[in-house]
Write an enzyme that holds these catalytic residues in place. Structure first.
Site, PDB file in Angstrom:
ATOM      1  N   TYR A  85       0.899  -1.147   0.095  1.00  0.00           N
ATOM      2  CA  TYR A  85      -0.001   0.159   0.044  1.00  0.00           C
ATOM      3  C   TYR A  85       0.948   1.191   0.194  1.00  0.00           C
ATOM      4  O   TYR A  85       0.711   2.223  -0.713  1.00  0.00           O
ATOM      5  CB  TYR A  85      -0.851   0.081   1.294  1.00  0.00           C
ATOM      6  CG  TYR A  85      -1.856   1.156   1.282  1.00  0.00           C
ATOM      7  CD1 TYR A  85      -3.077   1.091   0.785  1.00  0.00           C
ATOM      8  CD2 TYR A  85      -1.465   2.283   1.954  1.00  0.00           C
ATOM      9  CE1 TYR A  85      -3.895   2.166   0.660  1.00  0.00           C
ATOM     10  CE2 TYR A  85      -2.223   3.419   1.956  1.00  0.00           C
ATOM     11  CZ  TYR A  85      -3.665   3.317   1.421  1.00  0.00           C
ATOM     12  OH  TYR A  85      -4.322   4.424   1.416  1.00  0.00           O
ATOM     13  N   PHE A 137     -10.557  19.803 -23.817  1.00  0.00           N
ATOM     14  CA  PHE A 137     -11.032  18.353 -23.558  1.00  0.00           C
ATOM     15  C   PHE A 137     -12.129  18.465 -23.016  1.00  0.00           C
ATOM     16  O   PHE A 137     -12.408  19.057 -21.764  1.00  0.00           O
ATOM     17  CB  PHE A 137      -9.998  17.360 -23.214  1.00  0.00           C
ATOM     18  CG  PHE A 137     -10.420  16.169 -23.389  1.00  0.00           C
ATOM     19  CD1 PHE A 137     -10.597  15.434 -24.750  1.00  0.00           C
ATOM     20  CD2 PHE A 137     -10.734  15.275 -22.411  1.00  0.00           C
ATOM     21  CE1 PHE A 137     -11.206  14.098 -24.766  1.00  0.00           C
ATOM     22  CE2 PHE A 137     -11.433  13.985 -22.551  1.00  0.00           C
ATOM     23  CZ  PHE A 137     -11.742  13.493 -23.857  1.00  0.00           C
ATOM     24  N   THR A 138     -13.136  17.361 -23.103  1.00  0.00           N
ATOM     25  CA  THR A 138     -14.398  17.464 -22.387  1.00  0.00           C
ATOM     26  C   THR A 138     -14.347  17.332 -21.021  1.00  0.00           C
ATOM     27  O   THR A 138     -14.796  18.199 -19.892  1.00  0.00           O
ATOM     28  CB  THR A 138     -15.464  15.919 -22.722  1.00  0.00           C
ATOM     29  OG1 THR A 138     -14.584  15.137 -22.713  1.00  0.00           O
ATOM     30  CG2 THR A 138     -15.797  16.230 -24.081  1.00  0.00           C
ATOM     31  N   ASP A 228      -0.865  18.795 -21.184  1.00  0.00           N
ATOM     32  CA  ASP A 228      -1.587  17.711 -20.973  1.00  0.00           C
ATOM     33  C   ASP A 228      -0.726  16.728 -22.077  1.00  0.00           C
ATOM     34  O   ASP A 228      -1.189  16.964 -23.393  1.00  0.00           O
ATOM     35  CB  ASP A 228      -3.128  18.016 -21.484  1.00  0.00           C
ATOM     36  CG  ASP A 228      -3.943  16.702 -21.672  1.00  0.00           C
ATOM     37  OD1 ASP A 228      -3.211  15.376 -21.630  1.00  0.00           O
ATOM     38  OD2 ASP A 228      -5.036  16.658 -21.708  1.00  0.00           O
ATOM     39  N   LYS A 271      -3.427   6.382 -22.935  1.00  0.00           N
ATOM     40  CA  LYS A 271      -3.000   6.787 -24.301  1.00  0.00           C
ATOM     41  C   LYS A 271      -1.604   6.335 -24.508  1.00  0.00           C
ATOM     42  O   LYS A 271      -1.161   5.282 -24.870  1.00  0.00           O
ATOM     43  CB  LYS A 271      -3.426   8.071 -24.744  1.00  0.00           C
ATOM     44  CG  LYS A 271      -5.005   8.300 -24.627  1.00  0.00           C
ATOM     45  CD  LYS A 271      -5.469   9.360 -25.096  1.00  0.00           C
ATOM     46  CE  LYS A 271      -6.954   9.392 -25.229  1.00  0.00           C
ATOM     47  NZ  LYS A 271      -7.498   9.822 -26.385  1.00  0.00           N
ATOM     48  N   ARG A 394     -18.069  13.461 -31.774  1.00  0.00           N
ATOM     49  CA  ARG A 394     -17.124  14.484 -31.353  1.00  0.00           C
ATOM     50  C   ARG A 394     -17.655  15.718 -31.956  1.00  0.00           C
ATOM     51  O   ARG A 394     -17.217  16.271 -32.869  1.00  0.00           O
ATOM     52  CB  ARG A 394     -15.747  14.238 -31.474  1.00  0.00           C
ATOM     53  CG  ARG A 394     -15.058  13.325 -30.761  1.00  0.00           C
ATOM     54  CD  ARG A 394     -14.756  13.229 -29.387  1.00  0.00           C
ATOM     55  NE  ARG A 394     -15.639  13.441 -28.397  1.00  0.00           N
ATOM     56  CZ  ARG A 394     -15.580  13.163 -26.915  1.00  0.00           C
ATOM     57  NH1 ARG A 394     -14.414  12.769 -26.558  1.00  0.00           N
ATOM     58  NH2 ARG A 394     -16.563  13.080 -26.396  1.00  0.00           N
ATOM     59  N   PHE A 460     -22.964  13.229 -23.350  1.00  0.00           N
ATOM     60  CA  PHE A 460     -22.672  12.120 -24.406  1.00  0.00           C
ATOM     61  C   PHE A 460     -22.377  10.657 -23.832  1.00  0.00           C
ATOM     62  O   PHE A 460     -22.483   9.843 -24.795  1.00  0.00           O
ATOM     63  CB  PHE A 460     -21.194  12.739 -25.209  1.00  0.00           C
ATOM     64  CG  PHE A 460     -20.324  12.664 -24.535  1.00  0.00           C
ATOM     65  CD1 PHE A 460     -19.727  14.063 -23.697  1.00  0.00           C
ATOM     66  CD2 PHE A 460     -19.286  11.696 -24.356  1.00  0.00           C
ATOM     67  CE1 PHE A 460     -18.689  13.971 -23.195  1.00  0.00           C
ATOM     68  CE2 PHE A 460     -18.052  11.711 -23.789  1.00  0.00           C
ATOM     69  CZ  PHE A 460     -17.664  13.134 -23.014  1.00  0.00           C
TER      70      PHE A 460
END
Ligand code: F0G
Length: 487
Positions: A85, A137-138, A228, A271, A394, A460
Protein backbone atom coordinates in the site's frame (compact mmCIF):
# COMPACT_ATOMS: atom_id res chain seq x y z
CA UNK A 1 6.38 18.53 -46.77
CA UNK A 2 6.71 15.84 -44.13
CA UNK A 3 9.98 14.04 -43.46
CA UNK A 4 9.78 10.32 -44.30
CA UNK A 5 9.08 7.89 -41.46
CA UNK A 6 10.99 4.62 -41.05
CA UNK A 7 8.01 2.27 -41.15
CA UNK A 8 6.43 3.83 -44.21
CA UNK A 9 7.87 1.51 -46.84
CA UNK A 10 7.80 2.25 -50.58
CA UNK A 11 6.68 -0.73 -52.64
CA UNK A 12 8.02 -1.40 -56.13
CA UNK A 13 4.83 0.05 -57.65
CA UNK A 14 5.51 3.33 -55.86
CA UNK A 15 2.78 2.93 -53.23
CA UNK A 16 3.83 3.82 -49.68
CA UNK A 17 2.33 1.71 -46.89
CA UNK A 18 2.81 1.72 -43.12
CA UNK A 19 4.45 -1.61 -42.32
CA UNK A 20 4.06 -2.77 -38.72
CA UNK A 21 7.31 -2.91 -36.77
CA UNK A 22 5.96 -5.47 -34.32
CA UNK A 23 4.69 -9.04 -34.30
CA UNK A 24 1.22 -9.94 -33.07
CA UNK A 25 1.68 -12.64 -30.40
CA UNK A 26 -1.63 -12.48 -28.51
CA UNK A 27 -4.96 -11.93 -30.23
CA UNK A 28 -8.55 -11.32 -29.20
CA UNK A 29 -11.49 -12.70 -31.13
CA UNK A 30 -13.96 -10.33 -32.73
CA UNK A 31 -17.00 -10.92 -34.93
CA UNK A 32 -19.12 -8.98 -37.37
CA UNK A 33 -22.84 -9.05 -36.54
CA UNK A 34 -25.25 -8.93 -39.52
CA UNK A 35 -26.89 -5.61 -40.37
CA UNK A 36 -30.26 -6.52 -38.77
CA UNK A 37 -28.54 -7.17 -35.45
CA UNK A 38 -26.63 -3.89 -35.79
CA UNK A 39 -29.91 -2.09 -36.33
CA UNK A 40 -31.38 -3.60 -33.14
CA UNK A 41 -28.23 -2.89 -31.15
CA UNK A 42 -27.98 0.80 -32.11
CA UNK A 43 -31.68 1.28 -31.30
CA UNK A 44 -31.23 -0.33 -27.87
CA UNK A 45 -28.18 1.91 -27.33
CA UNK A 46 -30.25 5.05 -27.96
CA UNK A 47 -28.15 5.84 -31.03
CA UNK A 48 -25.27 6.50 -28.67
CA UNK A 49 -22.24 4.38 -29.53
CA UNK A 50 -21.03 4.59 -25.91
CA UNK A 51 -23.98 2.39 -24.97
CA UNK A 52 -23.21 -0.44 -27.39
CA UNK A 53 -21.87 -3.72 -26.04
CA UNK A 54 -18.60 -5.20 -27.26
CA UNK A 55 -20.36 -8.37 -28.41
CA UNK A 56 -22.16 -6.28 -31.06
CA UNK A 57 -19.03 -4.51 -32.30
CA UNK A 58 -16.65 -5.64 -35.04
CA UNK A 59 -13.90 -2.98 -34.83
CA UNK A 60 -13.98 -0.86 -31.71
CA UNK A 61 -12.78 2.55 -32.89
CA UNK A 62 -14.51 4.47 -30.12
CA UNK A 63 -11.24 5.44 -28.50
CA UNK A 64 -7.58 4.68 -28.04
CA UNK A 65 -8.05 5.13 -24.30
CA UNK A 66 -6.99 2.01 -22.44
CA UNK A 67 -7.34 -0.03 -25.64
CA UNK A 68 -3.82 0.14 -27.10
CA UNK A 69 -1.96 -3.16 -27.39
CA UNK A 70 0.51 -3.62 -24.57
CA UNK A 71 3.99 -4.93 -25.24
CA UNK A 72 5.46 -8.22 -24.03
CA UNK A 73 7.72 -6.23 -21.70
CA UNK A 74 4.80 -4.36 -20.20
CA UNK A 75 2.93 -7.60 -19.53
CA UNK A 76 6.07 -9.13 -18.04
CA UNK A 77 6.54 -6.12 -15.76
CA UNK A 78 3.01 -6.53 -14.43
CA UNK A 79 3.97 -9.95 -13.06
CA UNK A 80 6.59 -8.50 -10.73
CA UNK A 81 4.59 -5.63 -9.28
CA UNK A 82 4.83 -4.80 -5.59
CA UNK A 83 1.36 -4.45 -4.12
CA UNK A 84 2.49 -2.69 -0.93
CA UNK A 85 0.00 0.00 0.00
CA UNK A 86 2.83 2.36 0.93
CA UNK A 87 6.40 2.40 -0.34
CA UNK A 88 5.71 0.11 -3.34
CA UNK A 89 8.85 -0.58 -5.34
CA UNK A 90 6.71 -0.38 -8.47
CA UNK A 91 6.24 3.33 -7.79
CA UNK A 92 9.99 3.89 -7.57
CA UNK A 93 10.43 2.27 -10.98
CA UNK A 94 7.79 4.66 -12.33
CA UNK A 95 9.49 7.65 -10.67
CA UNK A 96 12.81 6.62 -12.28
CA UNK A 97 11.17 6.39 -15.71
CA UNK A 98 9.52 9.80 -15.22
CA UNK A 99 12.91 11.31 -14.35
CA UNK A 100 14.63 9.58 -17.27
CA UNK A 101 12.04 10.23 -19.99
CA UNK A 102 10.36 13.45 -18.86
CA UNK A 103 13.03 14.94 -16.61
CA UNK A 104 10.80 15.59 -13.59
CA UNK A 105 11.81 15.01 -9.96
CA UNK A 106 8.29 14.53 -8.62
CA UNK A 107 5.87 11.91 -9.95
CA UNK A 108 2.29 11.57 -8.75
CA UNK A 109 0.25 8.58 -9.94
CA UNK A 110 -3.51 9.09 -10.30
CA UNK A 111 -6.22 6.70 -11.41
CA UNK A 112 -6.62 8.30 -14.87
CA UNK A 113 -6.25 11.60 -16.70
CA UNK A 114 -9.41 13.26 -15.42
CA UNK A 115 -8.28 12.60 -11.85
CA UNK A 116 -5.26 14.79 -12.62
CA UNK A 117 -7.64 17.43 -13.98
CA UNK A 118 -9.71 17.24 -10.84
CA UNK A 119 -6.63 17.80 -8.66
CA UNK A 120 -5.44 20.61 -10.95
CA UNK A 121 -8.79 22.34 -10.56
CA UNK A 122 -8.89 21.73 -6.81
CA UNK A 123 -5.40 23.09 -6.19
CA UNK A 124 -4.96 25.87 -8.76
CA UNK A 125 -8.36 27.13 -9.89
CA UNK A 126 -10.73 29.52 -8.07
CA UNK A 127 -14.16 30.85 -9.00
CA UNK A 128 -13.99 33.59 -11.63
CA UNK A 129 -10.68 32.37 -13.06
CA UNK A 130 -10.06 32.03 -16.78
CA UNK A 131 -8.16 28.96 -17.93
CA UNK A 132 -6.45 29.41 -21.29
CA UNK A 133 -5.84 26.50 -23.66
CA UNK A 134 -5.09 25.58 -27.26
CA UNK A 135 -8.37 23.62 -27.14
CA UNK A 136 -10.49 22.08 -24.41
CA UNK A 137 -11.08 18.43 -23.73
CA UNK A 138 -14.51 17.37 -22.39
CA UNK A 139 -13.36 16.27 -18.93
CA UNK A 140 -10.87 19.15 -18.60
CA UNK A 141 -13.57 21.71 -19.27
CA UNK A 142 -15.99 20.01 -16.88
CA UNK A 143 -13.46 20.12 -14.04
CA UNK A 144 -12.48 23.74 -14.64
CA UNK A 145 -16.11 24.81 -14.81
CA UNK A 146 -17.08 22.82 -11.71
CA UNK A 147 -14.34 24.82 -9.93
CA UNK A 148 -16.08 28.03 -11.04
CA UNK A 149 -13.69 28.98 -13.84
CA UNK A 150 -14.31 29.51 -17.53
CA UNK A 151 -12.26 28.05 -20.35
CA UNK A 152 -10.97 30.08 -23.29
CA UNK A 153 -9.49 28.47 -26.39
CA UNK A 154 -6.82 30.43 -28.21
CA UNK A 155 -6.42 28.47 -31.42
CA UNK A 156 -5.35 29.97 -34.73
CA UNK A 157 -7.32 30.56 -37.93
CA UNK A 158 -6.58 27.14 -39.45
CA UNK A 159 -7.66 25.01 -36.49
CA UNK A 160 -11.32 24.80 -37.40
CA UNK A 161 -10.73 24.36 -41.11
CA UNK A 162 -11.16 20.63 -41.48
CA UNK A 163 -9.62 20.47 -44.96
CA UNK A 164 -6.20 21.99 -44.47
CA UNK A 165 -2.49 21.48 -44.99
CA UNK A 166 -1.40 23.49 -41.95
CA UNK A 167 0.92 21.13 -40.05
CA UNK A 168 0.36 22.42 -36.50
CA UNK A 169 -3.32 23.20 -36.03
CA UNK A 170 -2.87 22.61 -32.29
CA UNK A 171 -0.82 25.80 -31.87
CA UNK A 172 -1.95 28.63 -29.60
CA UNK A 173 -2.29 31.99 -31.35
CA UNK A 174 0.28 34.01 -29.41
CA UNK A 175 -1.36 37.36 -30.21
CA UNK A 176 -4.62 36.07 -28.69
CA UNK A 177 -2.71 34.87 -25.63
CA UNK A 178 -1.15 38.31 -25.19
CA UNK A 179 -4.56 39.98 -25.55
CA UNK A 180 -6.11 37.63 -22.97
CA UNK A 181 -3.36 38.24 -20.43
CA UNK A 182 -3.83 42.00 -20.92
CA UNK A 183 -7.60 41.70 -20.61
CA UNK A 184 -7.94 39.40 -17.58
CA UNK A 185 -4.61 39.95 -15.80
CA UNK A 186 -2.28 37.21 -14.59
CA UNK A 187 -4.01 36.90 -11.20
CA UNK A 188 -7.13 35.52 -12.89
CA UNK A 189 -5.23 33.05 -15.07
CA UNK A 190 -4.15 30.04 -12.99
CA UNK A 191 -2.32 28.45 -15.92
CA UNK A 192 -2.07 28.09 -19.68
CA UNK A 193 -2.74 24.53 -20.83
CA UNK A 194 -1.28 22.96 -23.96
CA UNK A 195 -2.96 19.70 -25.01
CA UNK A 196 -0.84 17.27 -26.99
CA UNK A 197 -2.52 16.51 -29.37
CA UNK A 198 -5.78 18.52 -29.45
CA UNK A 199 -8.31 15.74 -29.13
CA UNK A 200 -11.59 17.42 -30.13
CA UNK A 201 -10.33 19.13 -33.26
CA UNK A 202 -8.83 16.10 -34.93
CA UNK A 203 -5.80 15.12 -32.85
CA UNK A 204 -3.80 18.05 -34.21
CA UNK A 205 -0.31 18.67 -32.79
CA UNK A 206 1.48 21.86 -31.82
CA UNK A 207 5.06 22.77 -32.71
CA UNK A 208 7.94 23.22 -30.29
CA UNK A 209 8.40 26.74 -31.67
CA UNK A 210 4.86 27.57 -30.59
CA UNK A 211 5.24 25.85 -27.21
CA UNK A 212 8.34 27.95 -26.53
CA UNK A 213 6.63 31.20 -27.52
CA UNK A 214 3.62 30.40 -25.34
CA UNK A 215 5.80 29.46 -22.39
CA UNK A 216 7.96 32.57 -22.72
CA UNK A 217 4.95 34.88 -22.74
CA UNK A 218 3.21 33.08 -19.87
CA UNK A 219 6.40 33.04 -17.81
CA UNK A 220 6.89 36.79 -18.32
CA UNK A 221 3.63 37.21 -16.42
CA UNK A 222 4.33 34.51 -13.83
CA UNK A 223 1.67 32.18 -15.30
CA UNK A 224 2.58 28.47 -15.18
CA UNK A 225 2.43 26.25 -18.23
CA UNK A 226 0.47 23.02 -17.81
CA UNK A 227 1.05 20.30 -20.41
CA UNK A 228 -1.58 17.62 -21.05
CA UNK A 229 0.65 14.90 -22.46
CA UNK A 230 -1.99 12.25 -23.06
CA UNK A 231 -0.60 11.86 -26.60
CA UNK A 232 2.86 13.25 -25.91
CA UNK A 233 4.74 10.69 -28.01
CA UNK A 234 2.43 11.25 -30.98
CA UNK A 235 2.91 15.02 -30.71
CA UNK A 236 6.67 14.43 -30.60
CA UNK A 237 6.41 12.22 -33.67
CA UNK A 238 4.59 14.98 -35.57
CA UNK A 239 7.27 17.47 -34.50
CA UNK A 240 9.91 15.16 -35.94
CA UNK A 241 8.04 14.76 -39.21
CA UNK A 242 6.68 18.27 -39.65
CA UNK A 243 9.01 20.73 -37.89
CA UNK A 244 12.16 20.78 -40.05
CA UNK A 245 14.46 21.81 -37.21
CA UNK A 246 13.73 18.51 -35.45
CA UNK A 247 13.84 16.16 -38.47
CA UNK A 248 17.00 14.49 -37.19
CA UNK A 249 16.20 14.61 -33.48
CA UNK A 250 15.14 11.47 -31.61
CA UNK A 251 11.71 11.21 -30.00
CA UNK A 252 13.54 11.16 -26.65
CA UNK A 253 15.25 14.47 -27.44
CA UNK A 254 12.02 16.05 -28.67
CA UNK A 255 10.15 14.99 -25.54
CA UNK A 256 12.92 16.41 -23.34
CA UNK A 257 12.87 19.65 -25.32
CA UNK A 258 9.10 19.93 -24.85
CA UNK A 259 9.37 19.13 -21.14
CA UNK A 260 11.98 21.87 -20.63
CA UNK A 261 9.09 24.31 -21.16
CA UNK A 262 6.67 22.74 -18.71
CA UNK A 263 5.83 23.72 -15.14
CA UNK A 264 3.29 20.99 -14.49
CA UNK A 265 2.75 17.88 -16.58
CA UNK A 266 -0.11 15.40 -16.57
CA UNK A 267 -1.39 12.66 -18.79
CA UNK A 268 -3.99 10.05 -19.26
CA UNK A 269 -1.73 7.00 -19.13
CA UNK A 270 -4.41 5.17 -21.08
CA UNK A 271 -3.04 6.61 -24.33
CA UNK A 272 0.69 7.19 -24.93
CA UNK A 273 1.77 4.77 -22.18
CA UNK A 274 -0.79 2.05 -23.11
CA UNK A 275 -1.94 1.32 -19.56
CA UNK A 276 -4.95 2.14 -17.42
CA UNK A 277 -3.83 4.99 -15.19
CA UNK A 278 -2.73 8.59 -15.05
CA UNK A 279 0.21 10.68 -13.97
CA UNK A 280 1.15 14.15 -12.80
CA UNK A 281 4.78 15.32 -12.69
CA UNK A 282 6.69 18.50 -11.91
CA UNK A 283 9.99 19.88 -10.75
CA UNK A 284 8.28 22.30 -8.37
CA UNK A 285 8.36 21.12 -4.77
CA UNK A 286 5.66 23.66 -3.99
CA UNK A 287 3.25 22.28 -6.63
CA UNK A 288 4.06 18.74 -5.60
CA UNK A 289 3.28 19.42 -1.95
CA UNK A 290 0.03 21.19 -2.77
CA UNK A 291 -1.19 18.32 -4.96
CA UNK A 292 0.06 15.59 -2.64
CA UNK A 293 -2.03 16.98 0.20
CA UNK A 294 -5.21 16.02 -1.70
CA UNK A 295 -3.98 12.76 -3.22
CA UNK A 296 -5.00 10.41 -0.39
CA UNK A 297 -8.41 12.10 -0.21
CA UNK A 298 -9.35 11.44 -3.84
CA UNK A 299 -6.93 8.90 -5.29
CA UNK A 300 -4.86 6.90 -2.83
CA UNK A 301 -1.47 6.85 -1.18
CA UNK A 302 1.42 8.58 -2.97
CA UNK A 303 2.93 5.35 -4.27
CA UNK A 304 -0.09 4.11 -6.16
CA UNK A 305 -2.55 7.02 -6.51
CA UNK A 306 -5.58 4.86 -7.27
CA UNK A 307 -3.81 2.74 -9.90
CA UNK A 308 -3.26 -0.99 -9.68
CA UNK A 309 0.46 -1.50 -8.98
CA UNK A 310 0.49 -3.78 -12.05
CA UNK A 311 -0.42 -0.79 -14.17
CA UNK A 312 2.15 1.35 -12.32
CA UNK A 313 4.83 -1.15 -13.39
CA UNK A 314 3.53 -1.22 -16.95
CA UNK A 315 3.42 2.58 -17.11
CA UNK A 316 7.13 2.75 -16.26
CA UNK A 317 7.84 0.44 -19.20
CA UNK A 318 5.33 2.24 -21.43
CA UNK A 319 6.96 5.62 -20.77
CA UNK A 320 10.29 4.34 -22.03
CA UNK A 321 8.77 2.43 -24.95
CA UNK A 322 6.85 5.44 -26.25
CA UNK A 323 10.18 7.10 -27.05
CA UNK A 324 10.78 4.46 -29.75
CA UNK A 325 9.91 6.08 -33.07
CA UNK A 326 8.19 2.90 -34.24
CA UNK A 327 5.93 3.00 -31.19
CA UNK A 328 5.30 6.76 -31.26
CA UNK A 329 4.48 6.61 -34.97
CA UNK A 330 2.45 3.41 -35.07
CA UNK A 331 -0.97 5.07 -34.78
CA UNK A 332 -0.16 8.28 -36.71
CA UNK A 333 1.07 6.25 -39.69
CA UNK A 334 -1.98 3.98 -39.80
CA UNK A 335 -4.23 7.01 -39.30
CA UNK A 336 -2.51 8.73 -42.21
CA UNK A 337 -3.17 5.67 -44.35
CA UNK A 338 -6.83 5.55 -43.29
CA UNK A 339 -7.37 9.28 -43.84
CA UNK A 340 -5.67 9.30 -47.24
CA UNK A 341 -7.74 6.33 -48.40
CA UNK A 342 -10.98 7.89 -47.13
CA UNK A 343 -10.11 11.17 -48.84
CA UNK A 344 -9.38 9.39 -52.13
CA UNK A 345 -12.79 7.70 -51.82
CA UNK A 346 -14.46 11.10 -51.64
CA UNK A 347 -15.18 11.05 -47.89
CA UNK A 348 -14.73 14.45 -46.20
CA UNK A 349 -12.07 14.02 -43.50
CA UNK A 350 -9.95 16.21 -41.24
CA UNK A 351 -6.58 16.94 -42.80
CA UNK A 352 -3.74 16.85 -42.20
CA UNK A 353 -4.19 13.49 -40.46
CA UNK A 354 -3.58 13.83 -36.72
CA UNK A 355 -2.96 11.55 -33.75
CA UNK A 356 -5.54 9.30 -32.14
CA UNK A 357 -8.05 8.86 -34.97
CA UNK A 358 -9.21 9.43 -38.48
CA UNK A 359 -11.93 12.07 -38.24
CA UNK A 360 -14.85 12.27 -40.65
CA UNK A 361 -16.32 15.76 -41.04
CA UNK A 362 -20.04 15.34 -40.45
CA UNK A 363 -20.91 18.89 -41.52
CA UNK A 364 -19.59 18.13 -45.01
CA UNK A 365 -20.72 14.48 -45.00
CA UNK A 366 -24.30 15.27 -43.94
CA UNK A 367 -24.84 18.92 -44.94
CA UNK A 368 -28.63 18.38 -44.87
CA UNK A 369 -28.65 17.78 -41.08
CA UNK A 370 -28.70 20.99 -38.99
CA UNK A 371 -26.48 21.11 -35.90
CA UNK A 372 -29.51 20.99 -33.62
CA UNK A 373 -30.17 17.49 -34.96
CA UNK A 374 -26.62 16.36 -34.19
CA UNK A 375 -25.00 15.42 -37.51
CA UNK A 376 -21.90 13.88 -35.88
CA UNK A 377 -24.03 11.70 -33.62
CA UNK A 378 -26.14 10.61 -36.59
CA UNK A 379 -22.98 9.84 -38.57
CA UNK A 380 -21.49 7.72 -35.77
CA UNK A 381 -24.77 5.76 -35.51
CA UNK A 382 -24.92 5.37 -39.30
CA UNK A 383 -21.31 4.17 -39.53
CA UNK A 384 -22.17 1.49 -36.99
CA UNK A 385 -25.23 0.34 -38.95
CA UNK A 386 -23.24 0.27 -42.20
CA UNK A 387 -20.19 -1.53 -40.82
CA UNK A 388 -20.37 -2.77 -37.23
CA UNK A 389 -17.52 -0.31 -36.57
CA UNK A 390 -17.91 1.78 -33.43
CA UNK A 391 -16.81 5.41 -33.79
CA UNK A 392 -17.45 8.30 -31.38
CA UNK A 393 -19.45 11.49 -31.76
CA UNK A 394 -17.24 14.53 -31.26
CA UNK A 395 -19.61 17.39 -31.92
CA UNK A 396 -22.55 19.14 -30.29
CA UNK A 397 -23.67 16.10 -28.28
CA UNK A 398 -20.20 16.22 -26.68
CA UNK A 399 -20.89 19.83 -25.59
CA UNK A 400 -23.31 20.24 -22.71
CA UNK A 401 -26.02 22.90 -22.74
CA UNK A 402 -25.23 26.27 -21.14
CA UNK A 403 -26.66 27.36 -17.79
CA UNK A 404 -29.85 28.58 -19.48
CA UNK A 405 -30.45 25.24 -21.14
CA UNK A 406 -29.46 26.43 -24.62
CA UNK A 407 -27.42 24.24 -26.91
CA UNK A 408 -23.71 25.04 -27.13
CA UNK A 409 -22.98 24.23 -30.74
CA UNK A 410 -19.63 22.55 -31.29
CA UNK A 411 -17.09 24.23 -33.55
CA UNK A 412 -16.70 20.99 -35.45
CA UNK A 413 -19.01 18.03 -35.98
CA UNK A 414 -16.79 14.96 -36.22
CA UNK A 415 -17.22 11.22 -36.17
CA UNK A 416 -13.98 9.94 -34.72
CA UNK A 417 -12.59 6.62 -35.89
CA UNK A 418 -9.95 6.05 -33.23
CA UNK A 419 -6.96 3.92 -34.11
CA UNK A 420 -5.72 2.29 -30.92
CA UNK A 421 -2.00 1.68 -31.13
CA UNK A 422 -0.90 -1.61 -32.73
CA UNK A 423 -4.39 -3.17 -32.55
CA UNK A 424 -5.88 -3.08 -36.07
CA UNK A 425 -4.48 -4.10 -39.43
CA UNK A 426 -4.47 -2.55 -42.86
CA UNK A 427 -7.13 -4.96 -44.18
CA UNK A 428 -9.40 -3.86 -41.34
CA UNK A 429 -8.74 -0.23 -42.31
CA UNK A 430 -9.62 -1.09 -45.92
CA UNK A 431 -12.94 -2.50 -44.67
CA UNK A 432 -13.62 0.73 -42.76
CA UNK A 433 -12.82 2.81 -45.85
CA UNK A 434 -15.10 0.71 -48.02
CA UNK A 435 -18.13 0.85 -45.72
CA UNK A 436 -17.75 4.55 -44.86
CA UNK A 437 -17.44 5.31 -48.60
CA UNK A 438 -20.59 3.21 -49.22
CA UNK A 439 -22.37 5.20 -46.53
CA UNK A 440 -21.24 8.43 -48.18
CA UNK A 441 -22.89 7.22 -51.38
CA UNK A 442 -26.14 6.74 -49.38
CA UNK A 443 -25.80 9.82 -47.18
CA UNK A 444 -29.19 11.21 -48.17
CA UNK A 445 -30.83 8.36 -46.24
CA UNK A 446 -29.26 9.52 -42.97
CA UNK A 447 -31.29 12.05 -40.97
CA UNK A 448 -30.87 13.66 -37.56
CA UNK A 449 -31.27 12.57 -33.94
CA UNK A 450 -33.31 13.89 -30.99
CA UNK A 451 -32.63 13.37 -27.28
CA UNK A 452 -35.05 11.23 -25.34
CA UNK A 453 -32.91 11.03 -22.17
CA UNK A 454 -30.47 13.88 -21.66
CA UNK A 455 -28.08 14.06 -18.69
CA UNK A 456 -26.94 17.54 -17.60
CA UNK A 457 -23.19 16.95 -17.36
CA UNK A 458 -21.13 15.12 -20.02
CA UNK A 459 -24.37 14.03 -21.67
CA UNK A 460 -22.57 12.19 -24.45
CA UNK A 461 -21.68 9.33 -22.14
CA UNK A 462 -25.15 8.20 -21.08
CA UNK A 463 -27.62 10.22 -23.16
CA UNK A 464 -30.18 8.35 -25.30
CA UNK A 465 -31.60 9.61 -28.58
CA UNK A 466 -33.98 8.57 -31.33
CA UNK A 467 -33.50 8.51 -35.10
CA UNK A 468 -35.80 11.09 -36.70
CA UNK A 469 -38.28 9.35 -38.98
CA UNK A 470 -36.65 5.95 -38.35
CA UNK A 471 -33.93 6.60 -40.95
CA UNK A 472 -31.81 3.77 -39.61
CA UNK A 473 -34.29 1.23 -41.01
CA UNK A 474 -34.04 2.75 -44.48
CA UNK A 475 -30.28 2.62 -44.26
CA UNK A 476 -30.27 -1.04 -43.22
CA UNK A 477 -32.65 -1.85 -46.10
CA UNK A 478 -30.32 -0.13 -48.60
CA UNK A 479 -27.41 -2.07 -47.13
CA UNK A 480 -29.21 -5.39 -47.52
CA UNK A 481 -30.04 -4.50 -51.11
CA UNK A 482 -26.34 -4.09 -51.91
CA UNK A 483 -24.76 -6.72 -49.63
CA UNK A 484 -27.57 -9.19 -48.79
CA UNK A 485 -28.67 -10.04 -45.27
CA UNK A 486 -25.16 -10.97 -44.15
CA UNK A 487 -22.45 -8.58 -43.18
N1 F0G B 1 -6.86 14.83 -21.74
C1 F0G B 1 -6.95 14.39 -23.01
C2 F0G B 1 -6.27 15.13 -24.09
C3 F0G B 1 -7.68 13.23 -23.28
O1 F0G B 1 -7.77 12.80 -24.54
C4 F0G B 1 -8.31 12.53 -22.22
C5 F0G B 1 -9.11 11.34 -22.48
C6 F0G B 1 -8.19 13.05 -20.93
C7 F0G B 1 -7.45 14.19 -20.72
C8 F0G B 1 -8.85 12.37 -19.77
O2 F0G B 1 -8.16 11.21 -19.46
O3 F0G B 1 -9.81 9.38 -19.88
O4 F0G B 1 -7.72 8.96 -18.60
O5 F0G B 1 -9.54 10.29 -17.62
N2 F0G B 1 -9.50 10.98 -23.61
C9 F0G B 1 -10.28 9.79 -23.89
C10 F0G B 1 -10.68 9.73 -25.33
C11 F0G B 1 -11.42 9.57 -22.97
O6 F0G B 1 -11.47 8.86 -25.67
O7 F0G B 1 -10.20 10.51 -26.15
P1 F0G B 1 -8.86 9.90 -18.87
Amino acid sequence: MEAPAPMNITLSNGAVIPVEMHKVRIVQRTSLPPVRRRLEAIGAAGYNTFLLRTKDIFLDMLTDSGTNAMSDNQLAAMMVSDDAYAGSESFYKLADAVKEVLGFDYAIPVHQGRAAEHLLAKVFVKPGDVVLMNYHFTTTKAHMELAGASVLELYGDATLQTASTVPFKGNIDVAKLRACIDKYGASKIPFVRMEATTNLVGGQPFSIKNLKEVRALAAQHGIPLVFDGSLISENAYFVKRREPEYANASITDIIREMMSQVDLFYLSGRKSTSVRGGLMATNSKEYYDRILAWLPVYEGFATYGGMSTKEVEAMAVGLREMTDENVAGASPDLIQYLVNRLEKSGVPVVTPPGGLAGHVDAKRFLPHIPQKEYPAGALAAAIYVASGVRSMERGTISCDRDQNGNETYADLELARLAVPRRVYTMSQMEYVVDRVAWLHGHRDLVKGLRFVEEPKVLRFFFGKLEALGGWDRDLAAAFEKDFGTGC
